[in-house]
Design an enzyme around this catalytic site. Structure first.
Site, mmCIF file in Angstrom:
data_model
loop_
_atom_site.group_PDB
_atom_site.id
_atom_site.type_symbol
_atom_site.label_atom_id
_atom_site.label_comp_id
_atom_site.label_asym_id
_atom_site.label_seq_id
_atom_site.Cartn_x
_atom_site.Cartn_y
_atom_site.Cartn_z
ATOM 1 N N ASP A 161 0.741 -1.365 -0.043
ATOM 2 C CA ASP A 161 -0.035 -0.023 0.043
ATOM 3 C C ASP A 161 0.814 1.134 -0.256
ATOM 4 O OD1 ASP A 161 -2.991 0.889 0.671
ATOM 5 O OD2 ASP A 161 -1.948 1.813 2.159
ATOM 6 N N GLU A 165 1.903 -0.176 -4.721
ATOM 7 C CA GLU A 165 0.842 0.685 -5.288
ATOM 8 C C GLU A 165 1.526 2.150 -5.628
ATOM 9 O OE1 GLU A 165 -3.376 2.995 -3.948
ATOM 10 O OE2 GLU A 165 -1.735 2.429 -2.490
#
Ligand code: GLC
Length: 543
Positions: free
Chosen positions: A203, A265
């Site tokens: 993330d 990401e």
């Protein structure tokens, strides 16, 4: 295909599951691990190779699991650690890989380390998070903004300092300038790698380091006035050079295990994105490539960005493509129903690992969320732009069948988000019955991609032909005598007859997006229907 040359994450297809929304097994209206386990045969039937699960860790769910309160356990809403181990085993038994979401940039404010950190200024965990004194006027230490509205700083009364959070207040950012923090996060990775997970989607990996001088960010003169977070240029909160050393250490941790993957990401333009492979290809295996999400859906734009991306890739770096995820409006809503099949054909025939978001295989669209059901923090915090920044619409329950609650939850249960209105016409059960459904198209494409080296790992070759601007064509090259394929996509609503004879005289339709055209075609006068995509097999040239 030579399996020893390409890793599973290169030749395979990734499918993202948002666990809250996939399958509820205990009628609490929230999806869970046992529900996913029940759907493994379906996942297998899709022809995908790996499942990426959005976070399943214990969480107060202020950001629906991206606020992690314990990195080494499973939230009781989703199941137990035992259930997780069972899921891993059963996936592996079916030849499926499991990719977990790792959220290293911030924890939940309920994490015991943050509770300690905020307890006293001299607590040993104080420096694990990012604390600063107020500005002279008592306000936040600088002008940094949260992605979800408002300042990126929250004042803590009891200790008299502000802490940093680029998302909700309950997501305090960890301080990676303190080496103990990284050492701990690497241990968290090992915890799951030891349990057999096949890798991580990491993330907001590009945000993990911030400017040590905490300088104000400059205004962006090109701001369009819509999302306040974009008012500033994020020079000091994103993409700092020091982040690469962290990523190298994460990658080295992963590489101590056999055959795992690390995906980052990263929302950055190509030139910056490419640096996340690492100069020595020692950072993420794949920095997620979100260009198909951001670009206008036009043949020439997509062609340009695909070819630019191909050209920009570092030697040896493996490409990837994404059509949608839990943060973006659904592909079928963005490109329109008529183009959704073309979009799936594009995703599953480009060079590079495709990632599909659950529901894309049946063309799910954004759900309508009545104001009283809105839950996503950026939408709750910023009602005036909720329709733009709110992510609830793309997180509605998976549409399995036409019974109440779409087969996601038993009828009578209250689902955490409303099921989208079209579920009785658009669902897996109905598309299983219909020979030309989007689901059948998806499976036909994945089956062919798995079988044909040209599609799974072959080179991308531009097609040099005078084509109407609404068409985009490219060729995928077979390996070692395997057939080549030609892809012709019509992004518009008019039929065209084109001359592609430079690619060969004749070809066979391997897949048409309608699933209604098959057989031989002459490439000198190839007709492509409105909103049609054709995947054509070119006979291998044997020297
Ligand atoms: C990532 C996630 C998103 C989340 C944010 C904060 O962008 O994909 O869902 O809200 O990080 O963790």
């Amino acid at each position: 295909m030579n399996d020893t040359t390409y890793r599973w994450w290169q030749s395979g297809i990734i499918y993202q599951i948002y666990p809250r929304s996939y399958q509820d097994s205990n009628a609490d209206g929230i999806g869970d691990l046992r529900g996913i386990r029940r759907r493994l045969d379906y996942l297998r039937s899709l022809g995908v190779d790996a499942i990426w699960l959005s976070p399943i860790y214990p969480s107060p769910m202020h950001d629906f699991g991206y606020d992690v309160a314990d990195y080494r356990d499973v939230d009781p809403r989703f199941g137990t650690l035992d259930e997780m181990e069972r899921l891993i085993d059963e996936m592996h038994a079916r030849g499926l890989k499991l990719i977990l979401d790792l959220v290293p940039n911030h924890s939940s404010s309920d994490h015991p380390f943050f509770v300690e950190s905020r307890s006293r200024r001299d607590n040993p965990k104080r420096d694990w998070y990012i604390w600063r004194d107020p500005a002279p006027d008592g306000g936040p230490p600088n002008n940094w903004l949260s992605f979800f509205g408002g300042p990126a700083w929250t004042y803590d009364e009891s200790s008299g300092q502000y802490y940093l959070h680029q998302f909700v207040t309950q997501q305090p950012e960890l301080n990676y300038r303190n080496p103990e923090v990284l050492a701990w996060m690497l241990d968290n990775m090992r915890f799951w790698l030891d349990r057999g997970v096949d890798g991580f989607r990491v993330d907001v990996i590009w945000l993990m380091m911030k400017d040590p001088a905490f300088r104000d960010e400059p205004e962006d003169p090109d701001w369009d006035g819509v999302n306040p977070h974009n008012r500033l240029k994020h020079l000091y909160t994103a993409d700092l050079p020091e982040v690469h050393e962290l990523i190298r250490q994460m990658r080295a941790t992963l590489d101590a295990y056999d055959d795992r993957v690390m995906i980052g990401e990263i929302y950055l333009p190509n030139d910056r994105l490419m640096t996340y492979y690492g100069e020595a290809l020692d950072e993420t295996h794949m920095p997620y490539n979100f260009q198909l999400i951001d670009a206008p859906w036009q043949a020439q734009t997509v062609k340009r960005l695909v070819e630019q991306y191909e050209a920009d890739l570092l030697e040896g770096a493996w490409p990837n493509w994404v059509l949608g995820n839990h943060d973006q409006h659904r592909m079928a809503s963005r490109v329109g129903a008529a183009q959704a099949r073309v979009a799936n054909m594009l995703l599953l025939t480009l060079r590079g690992t495709p990632t599909s978001y659950y529901g894309e295989e049946i063309g799910m669209v954004d759900g309508e969320i009545p104001p009283e059901f809105v839950q996503d923090p950026p939408a709750v915090n910023q009602p005036e732009i909720a329709h733009i920044v709110g992510r609830d619409p793309e997180r509605t329950p998976m549409q399995w069948n036409s019974t109440a609650n779409a087969g996601f939850s038993p009828s009578g249960a209250t689902t955490w988000l409303p099921v989208a209105a079209d579920y009785s016409e658009r669902n897996v059960a109905q598309q299983e019955q219909e020979p030309t459904s989007m689901l059948q198209l998806y499976r036909t494409l994945t089956r062919l991609r798995r079988a044909e080296s040209a599609l799974s790992v072959g080179d991308y070759m531009a097609v040099d032909a005078e084509l109407p601007t609404e068409l985009y064509a490219y060729r995928r090259q077979g390996q070692g005598g395997d057939d080549d394929f030609l892809v012709v996509l019509n992004f518009g609503g008019a039929a065209h007859t084109v001359d592609l004879s430079r690619e060969g005289q004749r070809a066979t339709i391997a897949v048409a997006t309608s699933l209604q055209r098959w057989g031989a075609v002459a490439l000198a006068a190839l007709t492509v229907g409105p909103n049609e995509g054709l995947l054509l097999r070119l006979a291998a040239v044997h020297q």
